[in-house]
Write a protein that holds these residues in place. Structure first.
Motif: not given
Length: 123
Positions: A93-106
């Motif tokens: 999850i942290l690898r993505f850096g910014e909190v995109t909608p996909a990261v929010k969903q995860m």
């Protein structure tokens, strides 16, 4: 630790966590009403006794339950017949850096699963 030895739940991860992931896990563990002592992150066998296992990420699934290929959010049984939740690794999850909608969903999916873990140990 719970009566009779073991824990309510433990987290299984395939490797030591980065400082950022340690911070994220601290928040998760705290939100679940535990401490690092009462809900440890295990990165190598032996796996302590617990009522529920939280398998964090693909690496942990391969390491601790070889042959299983379940998607995050799936409940499986360990060889010992215990419940185990497959979820995301905090590192992933942290690898993505910014909190995109996909990261929010995860993150939401992960939190839904962790709430279900709390419900299972409350039974």
């Amino acid at each position: 630790a719970v009566k009779g030895g073991g824990y309510d739940f433990v987290f299984l991860h395939h490797a030591a966590l980065s400082p950022a992931a340690v911070e994220m896990m601290a928040k998760i563990i705290h939100a679940m009403g535990k401490t690092a002592e009462t809900a440890p992150v295990i990165i190598a066998p032996p796996i302590p006794k617990a009522r529920v296992y939280v398998i964090m990420g693909w690496g942990a699934l391969k390491k601790f339950l070889p042959g299983k290929q379940e998607a995050p959010g799936t409940w499986i049984k360990t060889p010992g017949g215990k419940d185990a939740l497959v979820t995301y690794s905090p590192e992933f999850i942290l690898r993505f850096g910014e909190v995109t909608p996909a990261v929010k969903q995860m993150k939401q999916s992960m939190w839904q699963g962790l709430k279900a873990v709390k419900q299972r140990i409350a039974l």
